[in-house]
Design a protein around this motif. Structure first.
Motif, PDB file in Angstrom:
ATOM      1  N   GLY A 203       0.814  -1.208   0.000  1.00 23.21           N
ATOM      2  CA  GLY A 203       0.000   0.000   0.000  1.00 23.21           C
ATOM      3  C   GLY A 203       0.844   1.254   0.000  1.00 23.21           C
TER       4      GLY A 203
ATOM      5  N   ARG B 256       4.828  -5.575  13.925  1.00 22.30           N
ATOM      6  CA  ARG B 256       3.648  -4.782  14.259  1.00 22.30           C
ATOM      7  C   ARG B 256       3.984  -3.616  15.191  1.00 22.30           C
ATOM      8  NH1 ARG B 256       0.527  -9.586  17.525  1.00 22.30           N
ATOM      9  NH2 ARG B 256       1.982  -9.826  19.255  1.00 22.30           N
TER      10      ARG B 256
ATOM     11  N   GLU C 273      -2.299   3.018   2.613  1.00 21.57           N
ATOM     12  CA  GLU C 273      -3.099   2.281   3.578  1.00 21.57           C
ATOM     13  C   GLU C 273      -2.391   0.976   3.920  1.00 21.57           C
ATOM     14  OE1 GLU C 273      -5.423   0.997   6.245  1.00 21.57           O
ATOM     15  OE2 GLU C 273      -5.836   2.970   5.334  1.00 21.57           O
ATOM     16  N   LEU C 274      -2.068   0.799   5.219  1.00 24.00           N
ATOM     17  CA  LEU C 274      -1.318  -0.384   5.649  1.00 24.00           C
ATOM     18  C   LEU C 274      -2.147  -1.345   6.477  1.00 24.00           C
ATOM     19  CD1 LEU C 274       2.097   1.253   6.734  1.00 24.00           C
ATOM     20  CD2 LEU C 274       1.339   0.524   4.467  1.00 24.00           C
ATOM     21  N   GLY C 275      -3.375  -0.971   6.830  1.00 26.40           N
ATOM     22  CA  GLY C 275      -4.183  -1.842   7.675  1.00 26.40           C
ATOM     23  C   GLY C 275      -3.983  -1.547   9.146  1.00 26.40           C
ATOM     24  N   ASP C 276      -4.674  -2.318   9.999  1.00 21.03           N
ATOM     25  CA  ASP C 276      -4.655  -2.058  11.442  1.00 21.03           C
ATOM     26  C   ASP C 276      -3.298  -2.360  12.075  1.00 21.03           C
ATOM     27  OD1 ASP C 276      -7.293  -1.272  11.362  1.00 21.03           O
ATOM     28  OD2 ASP C 276      -8.061  -3.278  11.830  1.00 21.03           O
ATOM     29  N   GLN C 277      -2.650  -3.425  11.630  1.00 23.24           N
ATOM     30  CA  GLN C 277      -1.342  -3.796  12.171  1.00 23.24           C
ATOM     31  C   GLN C 277      -0.292  -3.632  11.084  1.00 23.24           C
ATOM     32  OE1 GLN C 277      -1.729  -7.824  13.781  1.00 23.24           O
ATOM     33  NE2 GLN C 277      -1.753  -6.963  15.828  1.00 23.24           N
ATOM     34  N   HIS C 278       0.797  -2.942  11.434  1.00 21.70           N
ATOM     35  CA  HIS C 278       1.873  -2.752  10.463  1.00 21.70           C
ATOM     36  C   HIS C 278       3.164  -2.427  11.191  1.00 21.70           C
ATOM     37  CE1 HIS C 278       1.739   1.686  10.903  1.00 21.70           C
ATOM     38  NE2 HIS C 278       0.422   1.534  10.989  1.00 21.70           N
TER      39      HIS C 278
ATOM     40  N   GLY D  32       2.113  -3.514   5.966  1.00 15.00           N
ATOM     41  CA  GLY D  32       1.044  -4.059   6.789  1.00 15.00           C
ATOM     42  C   GLY D  32       1.201  -5.559   6.992  1.00 15.00           C
TER      43      GLY D  32
ATOM     44  N   GLU E 114      -1.066  -7.789   6.963  1.00 12.90           N
ATOM     45  CA  GLU E 114      -1.835  -8.519   5.954  1.00 12.90           C
ATOM     46  C   GLU E 114      -1.132  -8.531   4.600  1.00 12.90           C
ATOM     47  OE1 GLU E 114      -4.510 -10.451   6.437  1.00 12.90           O
ATOM     48  OE2 GLU E 114      -4.020 -10.014   8.529  1.00 12.90           O
ATOM     49  N   GLU E 115      -0.288  -7.541   4.351  1.00  8.66           N
ATOM     50  CA  GLU E 115       0.458  -7.510   3.089  1.00  8.66           C
ATOM     51  C   GLU E 115       1.543  -8.572   3.037  1.00  8.66           C
ATOM     52  OE1 GLU E 115       0.015  -2.748   2.054  1.00  8.66           O
ATOM     53  OE2 GLU E 115       1.813  -3.458   3.083  1.00  8.66           O
TER      54      GLU E 115
END
Length: 209
Positions: free
Chosen positions: A104, A145, A156-161, A166, A168-169
């Motif tokens: 992202g 994280r 956009e990296l998501g909630d945890q990065h 991220g 999820e990436e």
């Protein structure tokens, strides 16, 4: 009795980095009994295909014993692409914070002034990543994280990065193991916990719970 021959490990740095960025991980893996080698490549100015072919040649040079590969960020993606064919010596791969299914932050940079120049020839690979891993080698992913970095400001990296990538990436169908540690993207390179988990996976094909 003769001591066992050390197993070879190749370290790949990430985008905008050089081999010395892996120095602490290099030392820790060496102290853990591995024979460690640095692999340098041009991450911006040269096409990824050039690094991939050079990496394949380097792995063959270290044959006939097992040759493991550890890649940070972009380096992990290149490791998978180089090892997806089965004509290389056996070994495992560990990816450190690699955005295997697309970044992202990279997509955000592409739409910013100068983004294309910053990502260079690696832009498309970082933006889109891979679809899945179906190579012969077992692949383990260590994600972070600890959100210390500027990646969230551009994409956009998501909630945890980890500040750049991220969690999820870093997930991709076909991985043998995935773990998440309290570390930032660059902090992975100096983390004792990361080095310990890398060594466990290279030896056993799993992470230490």
């Amino acid at each position: 009795m003769n001591a066992p021959t050390p197993i070879d490990v190749l370290l790949l740095h990430g985008l905008w980095m050089r081999g010395f960025a892996m120095a602490m991980l290099h030392r820790r893996l060496r102290d853990d009994g591995f024979r460690v080698h640095q692999f340098e490549y041009m991450s911006v100015a040269a096409p990824p295909e050039q690094a991939i072919e050079r990496l394949r040649r380097r792995i063959r040079q270290l044959a006939p014993g097992p040759v493991h590969v550890v890649g940070h960020s972009l380096g992990g993606i290149l490791a998978l692409l180089a090892c997806r064919d089965d004509d290389l010596p056996v070994g495992r791969i560990v990816c450190l914070g690699s955005p295997l299914n697309g970044s992202g932050a990279a997509r955000g940079l592409t739409h910013s002034w100068g983004g294309d120049m910053l990502l260079g020839r690696s832009r498309e690979l970082l933006e889109h990543g891979l679809e899945r891993w179906d190579g012969q080698r077992e692949v383990g992913m260590i994600a972070g994280r600890q959100p210390m970095g500027l990646g969230a400001l551009v994409g956009e990296l998501g909630d945890q990065h980890d500040g750049t990538v991220g969690v999820e990436e870093t997930r991709l169908p076909g991985l043998a193991a995935h773990c998440v540690l309290e570390t930032s993207h660059t902090g992975m390179l100096v983390s004792a916990d990361v080095a310990r988990q890398v060594a466990v996976f290279l030896r056993e094909g799993r992470f230490d719970a």
